[in-house]
Scaffold this active site. Structure first.
Site, mmCIF file in Angstrom:
data_model
loop_
_atom_site.group_PDB
_atom_site.id
_atom_site.type_symbol
_atom_site.label_atom_id
_atom_site.label_comp_id
_atom_site.label_asym_id
_atom_site.label_seq_id
_atom_site.Cartn_x
_atom_site.Cartn_y
_atom_site.Cartn_z
ATOM 1 N N LEU A 272 1.595 16.785 39.965
ATOM 2 C CA LEU A 272 2.038 17.535 40.916
ATOM 3 C C LEU A 272 0.291 18.028 41.341
ATOM 4 C CD1 LEU A 272 4.027 18.855 38.031
ATOM 5 C CD2 LEU A 272 5.179 18.398 40.843
ATOM 6 N N SER A 300 -2.514 13.088 33.557
ATOM 7 C CA SER A 300 -1.925 12.432 35.044
ATOM 8 C C SER A 300 -0.555 13.609 35.577
ATOM 9 C CB SER A 300 -2.745 11.504 35.840
ATOM 10 O OG SER A 300 -4.065 11.354 35.725
ATOM 11 N N LYS A 301 -0.055 13.936 34.804
ATOM 12 C CA LYS A 301 1.479 14.663 35.309
ATOM 13 C C LYS A 301 1.028 15.554 36.017
ATOM 14 C CE LYS A 301 3.491 12.301 31.591
ATOM 15 N NZ LYS A 301 4.078 12.726 30.223
ATOM 16 N N ALA A 302 -0.331 16.514 35.912
ATOM 17 C CA ALA A 302 -0.617 17.143 37.083
ATOM 18 C C ALA A 302 -2.238 16.999 37.399
ATOM 19 C CB ALA A 302 -0.323 18.470 36.324
#
Lengths: 327, 327, 327, 327
Positions: A272, A300-302
């Protein structure tokens, strides 16, 4: 920097109150004012796709109109929710209601045909109507896809492990997003979240859909009609959406599967770009629901460097307050 | 009753938002609207004495002006607080400030002379000024009471177990309420909670006063000056106040000693007539801070039949929101 | 009844400590002793099917062996979990590990290829191995079902909206339970929850499976191989299981989808006969995760008169403590 | 470091369970094992003075015997508590009890003369006995100090602002520590915390003492007898204790005034050397009760480099578990 104490005045506007929180800029009030800045930036950036995730009973809890209005106003581009919020949106579209002040004696409520969600209540009679209406919609959706009546009625018990007309089986396979879009197209209620989403081409993902009264009805319908709900197809559609988005922002209300699905779906392209969450969950147990958004950076989700804010509080108070403060 | 979903509009007033919560009347939003009704009733009932209790860092947390304004507007009749909130009110009256955005490395902050309260910060230099200024006030208060300089300087180490001038010892005895009133009378800062309380004859009780930087300074002052802080005298003054009040209502912000002292002081005449509390504490541990107000009824700290509401949330968000919604 | 204060002794056994909690019988300690009674009754009643639901990172959080042992010891009959717990069980079966003490700088962790779950850590290299190994298993599972190599390789991009060999599509349809059983059969690791479940015929349901690294791999695999994951078929299998069970008890660890799916699946035959939950979630927001079990009675998800206990606490402490106290 | 999953065995000892938590070393279980190491180190270090602070209803909640045993076993050197825990310790010494399973209808409980603390109950009749017995003790304590009967009976209403026999006023001044020590000397009950503390010369500080049923009785007694409770004198005694201690460690159970008083009293000589806290409070509101111990370093209430651990959980479960795991 020096804090400025909150100063109230008569008849002040919500935006003026949050301006005061902004000058203070500490504790929960400060985090809320930061969240407002991020949401304002998100919904005003033409290049940013905005995800809204709904965990908890937000539709029965009074946020239905706010969410439908956000869709109509093009403030969000994707809705990710529990099956329950969809069920309760449909319940009202079919004439049902949500009730308050019916007490906390659950055995008495059960005997009266009332279901309790905190201090929100539903009536069995409304679910009976829900069942009748949604089954007609399922039938119509399946009919349109397979184009023939007689074929649909093939009982499954006559065919334990395979079908007579397998070559058309593909017409019985739906993604959850596809199903919810087809339902939305068939709703007349202007206040409906599903209708608003279908009208405005806002996809709805509900990875845990079967775990709801809607899922239960779908399962019952599938006893008489071959109906396959393929959750992998939803991943194709969601990942296509993520990849075609230049930037992605997320408004995470509550935790649970909708929160994680929103974060995980953005892992594929580095995470994100910005996000806020409003929740009462905490981090001690390691549960994703209570996890600080910063944690998403390690996965690595944000994105590293992304602007992330958590407001600890009751969504039914904090989210309307935040949205009403936008100018 | 059927719930009405929250409907937002551009530039809406805080009172209009809480009106929406009132029509919804479920979950946190519903409890907040009930709390508004109770507070509105309390402060508008001439016959009701209103107690405000402060647990947690509400003065450093930005509520200083709101509290001082409530005193000036005669909305509250008694203030019950931790010693910390008084210390931080004085810190600002003496020119000190509270700061934000200084990070969370506590060892680094320590080396820089910065104290941390969540994401609020204070500077040692401000406490040095605080120490100088408050000592002069202590001296003046004691002088006025004993009327003579030379007598006050009698060192205690010269008189291990008794005094030379014991007959005047009574002039060295203060209640906490008396001390805080005398301090308030000597503050010039118009934003001061203590000054506002002294000017408006609103008594301040702080049963745990010694557990604060103010208490620490008082203890240091007492090394050179006989100073007795008699907490039993405070009970006389508080009980007198309760008994002369026809009705009592309470606004409980946070828990701790201020909450319990407020409840317990009303036990003597059958309990509070009405109350609200705003807190993040919960009931599982049995701690009074998280106890539902209903529990107070069993102890006659709240009257049977009294109207009591708890809002679970962050006081720095919820209380300004509630007060700004009053019309 | 009078309480008996807790008395400790040197080298006491866990069961003796919980016996002390039982004599006390108040607050959290009392609720824990009640939960022990219920769990002991559940797992010793031959006629009761025991559901275990896992919300939160319980496998990475150290409960993997306890859960696998419960399956091997026939203490539970159904496992309902998030996809994450399955992913982390497989990660270890493929040689990966979980790590501690690697700090909280999420951007630094990201650059080092480390993912954080609270204070638990995983390494990207372990996920690379996971990816390789699970894909081989997917291939083998699909091969066995469709019986032919060349057929499986049909690229999907050559066939936008329909298949060349649609008549065999049924062989590409899996339920989540079926997939997890097939994976379990192919695991060698004796500590594996999936292998233990497959060996002991304990079905595993994970309605939100696609929302996990396992789901992500399955989606990637599906880019090259027609693979349909039909969540409605899982409802057939779960409801069959519930209907053939004379009595059902549930141990609910954490909330989320696994908790609700467990409760909802029992609605069809009048609800759970008994249950305990251990969670840090609370009821104020109305969220199912924090809902008291009593609420389930209104929905017939728990039977009226059923014995239900909630322990508020950290599952990683409370659940091992409870299980170690069983005699 | 790689985590080791928790492995349970039949009839395992509490210490063996916590050894498993230690090998796991993540989440709550890991923090609990760290807390055990610190407490074990604290109570075995001859040069370390150990403070135990009690916030919340820990005596009515079943920890009375554990606390008394810690005093008898010389495991703690100072006790800092709310007045309530002292009241409930005395209530039992005078023959009163604490009860369970009396329901949650507070108005009904009130009418039956029962007070509720969560799911713990007290009876008014026990408080009547408490009142009679404690007043006799107050009289005896005051008599011994002033040495004459007739003098004590001087009514206060005859002397509004000063005394006839002011020169003996000093004999009417008590510190809270002194009062509690004198009460403890007069208790026969071997299970009494106050008696154990007096017998073993463990000082008890209760800065908020007046806010309790004991304080209420003292206030009533003071209507007939000049009795001054000087909280500044307690600061002299506590600071003397801190300064003469080479090292100080603290076990903080719950938050509130006892937690802060423990931390603040150590500020004068650079802060605690080590500490653990067990609490359900969180940090979002900035309240000291929920503050992480690290924050105390910025204030020099804990030494930079000191070993500090917080366990989030229910004290009535976690503290007995921790103490039973010591070898």
């Amino acid at each position: 920097m020096k804090i400025k104490h909150i100063k109230l005045k008569k008849n002040m506007k919500v935006s003026e109150l949050i301006d005061e929180f902004d000058s203070l800029n500490v504790l929960g009030a400060g985090r809320l004012s930061k969240a407002r800045k991020i949401v304002s930036y998100m919904i005003n950036d033409e290049k940013m796709a905005v995800f809204l995730s709904l965990g908890g009973p937000l539709v029965p809890g009074g946020l239905r109109t706010i969410i439908a209005d956000m869709i109509k106003d093009k403030q969000i581009d994707v809705l990710i929710t529990s099956g329950a919020n969809i069920t309760h949106d449909l319940l009202e579209s079919f004439g049902g209601k949500h009730y308050n002040n019916l007490g906390f004696d659950d055995e008495k409520l059960n005997s009266e045909g009332i279901g309790r969600i905190g201090d929100i209540y539903t009536k069995n009679e409304d679910f009976v109507t829900f069942e009748e209406r949604i089954c007609l919609i399922f039938e119509d959706i399946l009919d349109k896809k397979i184009n023939t009546q007689n074929q649909r009625k093939t009982k499954l018990e006559n065919e334990p492990n395979e079908m007579t007309k397998d070559e058309k089986l593909v017409n019985h396979v739906f993604s959850i997003k596809e199903l919810l879009f087809e339902i939305g197209k068939r709703i007349k209620d202007e206040n409906s979240i599903l209708k608003s989403a279908a009208d405005n081409n806002v996809p709805i993902f509900a990875p845990g859909l079967t775990d709801s009264m809607l899922g239960l009805q779908l399962w019952m319908f599938s006893q008489e009609n071959r109906f396959i709900l393929d959750v992998i197809e939803d991943m194709n559609e969601l990942s296509d959406f993520v990849f075609k988005s230049e930037k992605v922002g997320a408004i995470l209300l509550g935790g649970g599967l909708p929160k994680h699905y929103t974060l995980a779906s953005n892992l594929l392209k580095g995470g994100l770009d910005t996000a806020i969450q409003i929740t009462m969950d905490r981090s001690e147990t390691g549960s994703l629901s209570g996890a600080p958004l910063e944690e998403a950076k390690s996965w690595s989700k944000a994105k590293c460097g992304s602007n992330l804010v958590t407001v600890i509080g009751d969504v039914t108070i904090i989210f309307p307050l935040l949205m009403a403060s936008l100018e």
